[in-house]
Design an enzyme around this catalytic site. Sequence first.
Site, mmCIF file in Angstrom:
data_model
loop_
_atom_site.group_PDB
_atom_site.id
_atom_site.type_symbol
_atom_site.label_atom_id
_atom_site.label_comp_id
_atom_site.label_asym_id
_atom_site.label_seq_id
_atom_site.Cartn_x
_atom_site.Cartn_y
_atom_site.Cartn_z
ATOM 1 N N ILE A 19 0.975 9.562 3.344
ATOM 2 C CA ILE A 19 -0.150 8.664 3.526
ATOM 3 C C ILE A 19 0.440 7.271 3.706
ATOM 4 O O ILE A 19 1.398 6.905 3.014
ATOM 5 C CB ILE A 19 -1.141 8.712 2.343
ATOM 6 C CG1 ILE A 19 -2.327 7.768 2.585
ATOM 7 C CG2 ILE A 19 -0.446 8.458 1.029
ATOM 8 C CD1 ILE A 19 -3.447 7.935 1.565
ATOM 9 N N ALA A 20 -0.079 6.525 4.649
ATOM 10 C CA ALA A 20 0.404 5.166 4.898
ATOM 11 C C ALA A 20 -0.787 4.273 5.206
ATOM 12 O O ALA A 20 -1.683 4.661 5.968
ATOM 13 C CB ALA A 20 1.393 5.142 6.065
ATOM 14 N N VAL A 21 -0.787 3.107 4.596
ATOM 15 C CA VAL A 21 -1.845 2.115 4.822
ATOM 16 C C VAL A 21 -1.166 0.816 5.232
ATOM 17 O O VAL A 21 -0.151 0.416 4.643
ATOM 18 C CB VAL A 21 -2.692 1.916 3.547
ATOM 19 C CG1 VAL A 21 -3.724 0.812 3.747
ATOM 20 C CG2 VAL A 21 -3.385 3.227 3.158
ATOM 21 N N ARG B 49 -5.314 -1.979 -0.953
ATOM 22 C CA ARG B 49 -6.194 -2.383 -2.055
ATOM 23 C C ARG B 49 -7.612 -2.705 -1.577
ATOM 24 O O ARG B 49 -8.302 -3.529 -2.171
ATOM 25 C CB ARG B 49 -5.605 -3.550 -2.835
ATOM 26 C CG ARG B 49 -4.245 -3.215 -3.431
ATOM 27 C CD ARG B 49 -3.744 -4.339 -4.302
ATOM 28 N NE ARG B 49 -2.323 -4.281 -4.495
ATOM 29 C CZ ARG B 49 -1.704 -3.577 -5.433
ATOM 30 N NH1 ARG B 49 -2.389 -2.854 -6.269
ATOM 31 N NH2 ARG B 49 -0.395 -3.600 -5.535
ATOM 32 N N GLY C 169 -9.584 0.164 -0.446
ATOM 33 C CA GLY C 169 -10.250 1.457 -0.409
ATOM 34 C C GLY C 169 -9.829 2.376 0.714
ATOM 35 O O GLY C 169 -10.345 3.490 0.826
ATOM 36 N N GLY D 218 -6.793 3.850 1.275
ATOM 37 C CA GLY D 218 -6.062 4.996 0.734
ATOM 38 C C GLY D 218 -6.987 5.966 0.024
ATOM 39 O O GLY D 218 -6.890 7.184 0.216
ATOM 40 N N ARG D 219 -7.893 5.448 -0.778
ATOM 41 C CA ARG D 219 -8.864 6.297 -1.504
ATOM 42 C C ARG D 219 -9.704 7.103 -0.517
ATOM 43 O O ARG D 219 -9.916 8.304 -0.693
ATOM 44 C CB ARG D 219 -9.750 5.435 -2.383
ATOM 45 C CG ARG D 219 -10.812 6.228 -3.136
ATOM 46 C CD ARG D 219 -11.629 5.331 -4.060
ATOM 47 N NE ARG D 219 -10.819 4.743 -5.094
ATOM 48 C CZ ARG D 219 -10.508 5.346 -6.248
ATOM 49 N NH1 ARG D 219 -10.950 6.552 -6.483
ATOM 50 N NH2 ARG D 219 -9.751 4.744 -7.140
ATOM 51 N N GLU E 136 3.402 14.206 -3.747
ATOM 52 C CA GLU E 136 4.539 13.588 -4.431
ATOM 53 C C GLU E 136 4.403 12.089 -4.283
ATOM 54 O O GLU E 136 3.984 11.599 -3.238
ATOM 55 C CB GLU E 136 5.856 14.045 -3.797
ATOM 56 C CG GLU E 136 6.116 15.513 -3.991
ATOM 57 C CD GLU E 136 7.056 16.071 -2.947
ATOM 58 O OE1 GLU E 136 7.359 15.379 -1.943
ATOM 59 O OE2 GLU E 136 7.475 17.224 -3.107
ATOM 60 N N ASN F 172 6.098 3.713 -8.043
ATOM 61 C CA ASN F 172 5.004 3.233 -7.196
ATOM 62 C C ASN F 172 3.713 3.145 -8.022
ATOM 63 O O ASN F 172 2.827 3.997 -7.932
ATOM 64 C CB ASN F 172 4.832 4.157 -5.991
ATOM 65 C CG ASN F 172 3.890 3.602 -4.961
ATOM 66 O OD1 ASN F 172 3.086 2.712 -5.236
ATOM 67 N ND2 ASN F 172 3.971 4.136 -3.748
ATOM 68 N N TYR G 60 -4.080 7.622 -7.541
ATOM 69 C CA TYR G 60 -4.150 9.068 -7.737
ATOM 70 C C TYR G 60 -4.726 9.423 -9.104
ATOM 71 O O TYR G 60 -5.529 10.345 -9.221
ATOM 72 C CB TYR G 60 -2.780 9.706 -7.530
ATOM 73 C CG TYR G 60 -2.224 9.486 -6.141
ATOM 74 C CD1 TYR G 60 -3.022 9.649 -5.009
ATOM 75 C CD2 TYR G 60 -0.912 9.089 -5.948
ATOM 76 C CE1 TYR G 60 -2.520 9.429 -3.729
ATOM 77 C CE2 TYR G 60 -0.400 8.876 -4.683
ATOM 78 C CZ TYR G 60 -1.210 9.049 -3.577
ATOM 79 O OH TYR G 60 -0.711 8.838 -2.320
#
Length: 158
Positions: free
Chosen positions: A68-70, A76, A78, A80-81, A102, A107, A114
């Site tokens: 996953i990459a933002v 911060r 939302g 990634g969520r 993983e 981090n 998570y």
Amino acid sequence: MNIRTARDGDLADLARLHKTSFAEAWDEQALKDLIASGAAARVAEGDDRIAGFILFRTASDQAEILTIAVAPDARRNGVGRALVNEAARAAAHAGATRLFLEVGANNAPARALYAGLGFAKTGQRKGYYRTLGAAPEDALVLSATLPLSGLGNACLVG
């Protein structure tokens, strides 16, 4: 923000975004190969650009987030969520009952994300992440039961 399935034309942007997030980034061909092998990719769009993406795979009753990459300026907020929720929704729809991933032990922002979604530590891989000139970092293996809590707020896929 809109979440949709990634298209072939997105791969160069996804590779650039991955490079902003990881020292050992996957290039366009690696992403293409993973998708061709059955991984699913979703992108989050906002302000006429890709703000983030997630790559995941479902096999039987288990699913795994591969990456996953933002974008740094979208973190911060939302993104990634929303991406994790979308991967969880799609995996549950495909029959998965558990979702694994993983994360680097150091981090803290990702670990907090998570934990807030219901993931818990199920294992650890010593020295898993290696960066030139830095000490190896352990990876924590996390998992959550599907569906995730708050899943009803996930964005629709187009």
